[in-house]
Design an enzyme around this catalytic site. Sequence first.
Site, mmCIF file in Angstrom:
data_model
loop_
_atom_site.group_PDB
_atom_site.id
_atom_site.type_symbol
_atom_site.label_atom_id
_atom_site.label_comp_id
_atom_site.label_asym_id
_atom_site.label_seq_id
_atom_site.Cartn_x
_atom_site.Cartn_y
_atom_site.Cartn_z
ATOM 1 N N CYS A 56 0.841 -1.190 0.000
ATOM 2 C CA CYS A 56 0.000 0.000 0.000
ATOM 3 C C CYS A 56 0.884 1.250 0.000
ATOM 4 O O CYS A 56 2.065 1.194 0.350
ATOM 5 C CB CYS A 56 -0.885 0.023 1.244
ATOM 6 S SG CYS A 56 -2.070 -1.335 1.337
ATOM 7 N N GLU A 58 0.936 3.674 2.043
ATOM 8 C CA GLU A 58 1.459 3.981 3.375
ATOM 9 C C GLU A 58 2.738 3.196 3.657
ATOM 10 O O GLU A 58 3.673 3.707 4.279
ATOM 11 C CB GLU A 58 0.419 3.664 4.459
ATOM 12 C CG GLU A 58 -0.826 4.524 4.379
ATOM 13 C CD GLU A 58 -1.940 3.886 3.553
ATOM 14 O OE1 GLU A 58 -3.106 4.206 3.814
ATOM 15 O OE2 GLU A 58 -1.648 3.057 2.647
ATOM 16 N N ARG A 84 -10.901 10.438 -5.465
ATOM 17 C CA ARG A 84 -11.638 9.712 -4.412
ATOM 18 C C ARG A 84 -11.459 10.325 -3.037
ATOM 19 O O ARG A 84 -12.169 9.977 -2.103
ATOM 20 C CB ARG A 84 -11.211 8.240 -4.371
ATOM 21 C CG ARG A 84 -11.714 7.466 -5.572
ATOM 22 C CD ARG A 84 -11.379 5.997 -5.469
ATOM 23 N NE ARG A 84 -9.951 5.797 -5.665
ATOM 24 C CZ ARG A 84 -9.245 4.836 -5.087
ATOM 25 N NH1 ARG A 84 -9.810 3.991 -4.257
ATOM 26 N NH2 ARG A 84 -7.952 4.709 -5.332
ATOM 27 N N CYS A 90 -5.744 0.582 5.497
ATOM 28 C CA CYS A 90 -6.300 -0.759 5.682
ATOM 29 C C CYS A 90 -5.794 -1.338 7.010
ATOM 30 O O CYS A 90 -4.947 -0.748 7.678
ATOM 31 C CB CYS A 90 -5.906 -1.663 4.506
ATOM 32 S SG CYS A 90 -4.156 -2.146 4.491
ATOM 33 N N CYS A 93 -1.964 -1.917 7.168
ATOM 34 C CA CYS A 93 -1.235 -0.651 7.317
ATOM 35 C C CYS A 93 -1.403 -0.083 8.721
ATOM 36 O O CYS A 93 -0.455 0.452 9.293
ATOM 37 C CB CYS A 93 -1.691 0.356 6.269
ATOM 38 S SG CYS A 93 -1.100 -0.054 4.622
ATOM 39 N N TYR A 127 -2.666 -5.415 19.217
ATOM 40 C CA TYR A 127 -1.432 -6.139 19.456
ATOM 41 C C TYR A 127 -0.294 -5.197 19.089
ATOM 42 O O TYR A 127 -0.254 -4.674 17.982
ATOM 43 C CB TYR A 127 -1.390 -7.379 18.555
ATOM 44 C CG TYR A 127 -0.107 -8.153 18.626
ATOM 45 C CD1 TYR A 127 0.067 -9.145 19.579
ATOM 46 C CD2 TYR A 127 0.934 -7.895 17.744
ATOM 47 C CE1 TYR A 127 1.247 -9.865 19.643
ATOM 48 C CE2 TYR A 127 2.118 -8.616 17.799
ATOM 49 C CZ TYR A 127 2.267 -9.590 18.751
ATOM 50 O OH TYR A 127 3.437 -10.303 18.815
ATOM 51 N N TRP A 129 3.499 -5.185 18.472
ATOM 52 C CA TRP A 129 4.574 -6.112 18.188
ATOM 53 C C TRP A 129 5.759 -5.914 19.128
ATOM 54 O O TRP A 129 6.303 -6.870 19.665
ATOM 55 C CB TRP A 129 4.987 -5.946 16.726
ATOM 56 C CG TRP A 129 6.050 -6.873 16.277
ATOM 57 C CD1 TRP A 129 5.936 -8.214 16.055
ATOM 58 C CD2 TRP A 129 7.400 -6.537 15.975
ATOM 59 N NE1 TRP A 129 7.132 -8.727 15.628
ATOM 60 C CE2 TRP A 129 8.054 -7.713 15.570
ATOM 61 C CE3 TRP A 129 8.117 -5.351 16.006
ATOM 62 C CZ2 TRP A 129 9.388 -7.745 15.203
ATOM 63 C CZ3 TRP A 129 9.450 -5.374 15.628
ATOM 64 C CH2 TRP A 129 10.063 -6.573 15.237
#
Length: 145
Positions: A56, A58, A84, A90, A93, A127, A129
């Site tokens: 993506c 990002e 748009r 998403c 991301c 979460y 990481w």
Amino acid sequence: MTTQAHPVDHELIRAAAHVARTRCWGDNHTMAAATRARDGRIVTAVNAYHFTGGPCAELVLIGAAAAQGAYELDTIVAVGDRDRGVVPPCGRCRQVLLDYFPALKVIVGEGDRIRTVLITDLLPESYVWADHQLDVEKTAPLSTS
């Protein structure tokens, strides 16, 4: 969730929209993203769509910013081609952005509902990481001598 109002960086939206309008042609590049680094610089990027699942905009932006020495990002926005407008990140991301930049601000919404929120507001109770990586000092065996 601690939603707090942050100012909208309209210059960042314009930068992403300009890239979407001038660099996103066809199916390979359909999204543009822009970020403002902590030092004030604006970095832009486009997605690299591929049927196997390309990155993506990002995610490309994270690498582009690093390549320019911008490792601390303040705000990010993604804009779609064909006018748009602002498009929220998403799920993948959102997770990557949270892991790399836990204090990042993200511009979302459309029309008169454009707003800036923290990445943690877009991915509540997530979460993290880094929280689950072994800390060598904490996990090293104790000396028995």
